[in-house]
Design a protein around this motif. Structure first.
Motif, mmCIF file in Angstrom:
data_model
loop_
_atom_site.group_PDB
_atom_site.id
_atom_site.type_symbol
_atom_site.label_atom_id
_atom_site.label_comp_id
_atom_site.label_asym_id
_atom_site.label_seq_id
_atom_site.Cartn_x
_atom_site.Cartn_y
_atom_site.Cartn_z
ATOM 1 N N GLN A 289 111.351 27.347 -10.931
ATOM 2 C CA GLN A 289 110.326 28.602 -11.896
ATOM 3 C C GLN A 289 110.640 29.793 -10.870
ATOM 4 N N LEU A 290 110.313 30.980 -10.773
ATOM 5 C CA LEU A 290 109.249 32.279 -10.353
ATOM 6 C C LEU A 290 109.230 32.886 -11.186
ATOM 7 N N MET A 291 107.381 32.798 -10.045
ATOM 8 C CA MET A 291 106.372 33.164 -10.988
ATOM 9 C C MET A 291 105.375 34.304 -10.173
ATOM 10 N N GLN A 292 104.847 35.265 -10.635
ATOM 11 C CA GLN A 292 103.737 36.199 -9.917
ATOM 12 C C GLN A 292 102.872 36.554 -10.794
ATOM 13 N N SER A 293 101.706 36.290 -10.505
ATOM 14 C CA SER A 293 100.763 37.005 -11.617
ATOM 15 C C SER A 293 100.656 38.087 -10.958
ATOM 16 N N ASP A 294 100.251 38.610 -12.525
ATOM 17 C CA ASP A 294 99.737 40.528 -12.321
ATOM 18 C C ASP A 294 98.864 40.706 -11.691
ATOM 19 N N ARG A 295 98.054 40.227 -11.573
ATOM 20 C CA ARG A 295 96.687 40.649 -10.209
ATOM 21 C C ARG A 295 95.868 38.786 -9.748
ATOM 22 N N TYR A 296 96.079 38.758 -8.537
ATOM 23 C CA TYR A 296 95.222 37.626 -7.897
ATOM 24 C C TYR A 296 93.811 37.715 -7.802
ATOM 25 N N VAL A 297 92.967 38.830 -8.132
ATOM 26 C CA VAL A 297 91.764 39.010 -8.595
ATOM 27 C C VAL A 297 90.884 39.580 -9.631
ATOM 28 N N LEU A 298 89.767 39.308 -10.229
ATOM 29 C CA LEU A 298 88.933 39.574 -10.965
ATOM 30 C C LEU A 298 87.729 39.727 -10.512
ATOM 31 N N PRO A 299 86.566 39.908 -11.104
ATOM 32 C CA PRO A 299 84.994 40.136 -10.751
ATOM 33 C C PRO A 299 84.654 38.697 -10.617
ATOM 34 N N ARG A 300 84.232 37.680 -9.529
ATOM 35 C CA ARG A 300 84.133 36.574 -9.220
ATOM 36 C C ARG A 300 84.983 35.565 -9.034
ATOM 37 N N LEU A 301 86.368 36.004 -9.250
ATOM 38 C CA LEU A 301 87.749 34.871 -9.608
ATOM 39 C C LEU A 301 89.040 35.390 -8.522
ATOM 40 N N ALA A 302 88.942 34.612 -7.587
ATOM 41 C CA ALA A 302 90.428 34.566 -7.063
ATOM 42 C C ALA A 302 91.233 33.644 -7.185
ATOM 43 N N LEU A 303 92.301 34.010 -7.246
ATOM 44 C CA LEU A 303 93.722 32.911 -7.529
ATOM 45 C C LEU A 303 94.430 32.671 -5.736
ATOM 46 N N VAL A 304 95.244 31.455 -6.305
ATOM 47 C CA VAL A 304 95.880 30.903 -4.488
ATOM 48 C C VAL A 304 96.490 29.926 -4.859
ATOM 49 N N GLY A 305 97.368 29.683 -3.649
ATOM 50 C CA GLY A 305 98.425 28.837 -4.163
ATOM 51 C C GLY A 305 99.605 29.391 -5.193
ATOM 52 N N ARG A 354 95.223 43.075 -1.608
ATOM 53 C CA ARG A 354 95.864 43.589 -1.003
ATOM 54 C C ARG A 354 97.029 43.394 0.220
ATOM 55 N N TRP A 355 96.368 42.378 0.053
ATOM 56 C CA TRP A 355 97.016 41.875 1.963
ATOM 57 C C TRP A 355 97.961 40.981 1.594
ATOM 58 N N ARG A 356 97.496 40.104 0.251
ATOM 59 C CA ARG A 356 98.658 38.601 0.528
ATOM 60 C C ARG A 356 100.032 38.521 -1.144
ATOM 61 N N GLN A 357 99.590 40.075 -1.880
ATOM 62 C CA GLN A 357 100.325 39.814 -3.761
ATOM 63 C C GLN A 357 101.757 40.768 -3.092
ATOM 64 N N LYS A 358 101.334 41.433 -2.095
ATOM 65 C CA LYS A 358 103.105 42.389 -1.562
ATOM 66 C C LYS A 358 103.430 40.901 -0.646
ATOM 67 N N GLU A 359 103.053 40.509 0.196
ATOM 68 C CA GLU A 359 103.691 39.643 1.285
ATOM 69 C C GLU A 359 104.291 38.557 0.523
ATOM 70 N N ASN A 360 103.299 37.778 -0.138
ATOM 71 C CA ASN A 360 103.910 36.982 -1.043
ATOM 72 C C ASN A 360 105.859 37.497 -2.127
ATOM 73 N N LEU A 361 105.177 38.700 -3.137
ATOM 74 C CA LEU A 361 106.148 39.395 -3.706
ATOM 75 C C LEU A 361 107.372 39.415 -2.941
ATOM 76 N N THR A 362 107.659 39.935 -1.203
ATOM 77 C CA THR A 362 108.450 39.977 -0.449
ATOM 78 C C THR A 362 109.216 38.790 -0.412
ATOM 79 N N ILE A 363 108.807 37.796 -0.694
ATOM 80 C CA ILE A 363 109.225 36.475 -0.226
ATOM 81 C C ILE A 363 109.968 35.564 -1.588
ATOM 82 N N LEU A 364 109.263 35.970 -2.588
ATOM 83 C CA LEU A 364 109.774 35.750 -4.012
ATOM 84 C C LEU A 364 110.853 36.321 -4.178
#
Length: 424
Positions: A289-305, A354-364
């Motif tokens: 599958q291909l999946m990209q989260s709408d956002r990687y962060v919220l206040p007090r929360l970050a998603l990785v991997g 801002r750093w990772r979302q666009k770079e990951n989208l490029t590879i996806l």
């Protein structure tokens, strides 16, 4: 079992977080390779960490998972200080051969393209997991809970409250930041209401270990067939990892063959350049599958991997994107901490997004394009992709650019990635 019974000693130079109104600066949910890498990267950060893993033994170990480890990932592990423990257990590859079905033109990536001793590495899951676990157990600022399960999260203005189930007992901890490294079905992401976009492919992947009669010569192969990519990755003891992509029903049928029939089919796809093949252990099939989260962060929360994104396995990008995520996040929150900023504030976490979302989208997008372009028999597309292979073969600058893109040497480089030659 009380949480305090499992808490490791914190270095004297660290101010205990609970004296400031919370228990930990950072809680990481998911003690797999990505979560362990983040904890390891923050060893000398001055932050107190809690790492929570639900499983006693990783399912990926049981299934014999293996990964391509790209050059940037190796540099990150070198910067962390764990690479010398990982390197003896994994294989190097010094050449990559890229081809399109039975088309005679082959693109060869070699070490002279980069001026390095190797192009990348292949590691079995346990060869990464165990050195990272040992490293984290020696990090005085990290408490490692396993098995333990997060059952509730409550985000407040200044902290996040996390209810943890340990041996049928509930404990509540308060942290400045929660990091979800808990996989593609991330309960933390789902509980936070973060939406994802993407699709399931028409393909599944068959993975297996084989031992060829002849040496693999430290060479990785990626051959594209109309049914999907087919990769051969070299491993220690002259073993190889097969990643065979095919339409769902074909993949299931192949996986259900007996060993002799499967090896016959595999040899037709693999070729005879390594002689007779021996099947090692079980083979497994999983959907793609291909999946990209709408956002990687919220206040007090970050998603990785995988909690933040999934991509097609072509090119072995998945784990490497997660390693880059945690190197970037570690750099952002450590710098914020040194500047006396609140590491859980959305203004801080947005820097990571801002750093990772666009770079990951490029590879996806790139891996999706590769799969669709090559898993295709439409004549104009066939002509375009073979022209692309011709250009890669005859235009060295284009070939080097594509190689650097695939192994992580394009885009912003984390400070952890020490840019010096990795020793043989």
């Amino acid at each position: 079992m009380a949480l305090t019974q499992l808490t490791q000693t914190i270095s004297p130079q660290l101010t205990p977080a609970k004296e400031r109104g919370y228990d930990y600066d950072l809680v990481i949910v998911g003690g797999g390779i990505v979560g362990l890498t983040l904890a390891s990267a923050l060893k000398d950060s001055g932050l107190s960490l809690l790492l929570i893993e639900a499983k006693v033994a990783s399912a990926a170990v049981a299934k014999g998972q293996a990964y391509a480890v790209h050059m940037l990932s190796a540099l990150i592990y070198q910067g962390i200080g764990v690479w010398d423990k990982i390197l003896p257990q994994i294989a190097k590859y010094r050449q990559v051969r890229l081809s399109d079905a039975d088309y005679p033109g082959v693109v060869e990536f070699v070490t002279t393209d980069l001026g390095t001793a190797e192009l990348g590495y292949v590691a079995e899951h346990q060869a990464l997991l165990e050195p990272l676990q040992e490293f984290v157990h020696n990090c005085p600022n990290v408490t490692y809970l396993c098995p333990a399960e997060v059952v509730r999260t409550k985000y407040q203005q200044d902290v996040v409250e996390i209810d943890i189930k340990i041996a049928e007992q509930l404990q509540t901890v308060r942290s400045k930041l929660l990091v979800a490294a808990d996989g593609s079905r991330s309960p933390i992401r789902q509980a936070a209401g973060i939406k994802t976009h993407g699709w399931k492919y028409w393909q599944s992947c068959i993975v297996a270990f084989v031992k060829p009669e002849k040496t693999h010569n430290d060479t990785a192969y990626e051959r594209f067939w109309p049914s999907g990519p087919f990769a051969i990755l070299p491993l220690p003891q002259n073993r190889c990892r097969i990643v065979w992509t095919a339409p769902h029903e074909e993949a299931k049928a192949l996986c259900n063959l007996d060993d002799e029939q499967f090896l016959q089919e595999l040899t037709q796809r693999f070729g005879e350049h390594m002689g007779k093949l021996e099947l090692l252990g079980d083979r497994f099939v999983f959907p793609v599958q291909l999946m990209q989260s709408d956002r990687y962060v919220l206040p007090r929360l970050a998603l990785v991997g995988d909690a933040a994104h999934n991509c097609h396995p072509v090119g072995g990008q998945g784990l490497n994107l997660g390693i880059r995520d945690v190197a970037a996040l570690a750099q952002i929150i450590q710098a914020a901490h040194q500047a006396s900023e609140d590491i859980g504030k959305i203004q801080v976490l947005k820097r990571y997004e801002r750093w990772r979302q666009k770079e990951n989208l490029t590879i996806l997008g790139f891996t999706d394009m590769l799969d669709r372009m090559f898993s295709n028999q439409f004549l104009p597309v066939v002509l375009v992709r073979r022209l692309g292979l011709w250009c890669l073969h005859h235009l060295p600058m284009l070939k080097i650019f594509m190689l650097k893109l695939m192994i992580g040497l394009k885009g912003r480089t984390p400070k952890l990635a020490i840019r010096e030659a990795i020793q043989n």
